[in-house]
Design a protein around this motif. Sequence first.
Motif: not given
Length: 223
Positions: A70-76
Amino acid sequence: MRKIIVGAMVSMDGVMQAPGGPTEDPTKGFKFGGWVMPYFNQEFGEELDRVFKEKFDLLLGRKTYEIFAAYWPYYDEDAPDGGIARLFNDIKKYTVSRSGEVDTGWAGSVLLRDIADVKRLKQEDGPNLVTQGSTELVHALLANDLVDAMSIFTVPVVLGGGKKLFADGSAPHSFKLTSSRVSPNGLIIGHYEREGEIKIGDTALDNPSDREVARRERMKREN
């Protein structure tokens, strides 16, 4: 055969729950989510890079996998510190879930059902398997004698309770310290590799005193 490397951030009293933020894992009323972040500095980052310097796959418990997915795929990934996001997004992620009720939509994710699946995976050729968080999984790995190395980041705080790195039932082994570092803010980082059986010494007197003999007898009765 792959190595399994446990990567853990722990308090002085062994807690590893919710190091990254208050919403990460507030289960059982844990109030200190994010306790690691004030200690993140240059030394912390460099030693974390050491954990990930060799090719590896992630091995995660279901709850930690869901946090990461829920975090790393959406991190720039283009941000100055986006390298870890790019790395995690590119590699394989193995998640262990007894129920199988987990969304493995994060690219490169593979579902494992139990510790037997982990044992089979360990026997295969491939990169090392590195854990992050995943308390219950780490307990199972230690109990089943599957851990080859550990990288432990000890933060100078006492949290008083929470999910802990070690539980009773770990397979006993000695570990050798391969490298260590202490940062100016009190963070202690130790990298360990499994070495062998537990070595035992004895400080007992050759001729124990009557008081010592009585103490031993009392211990037997109270055991």
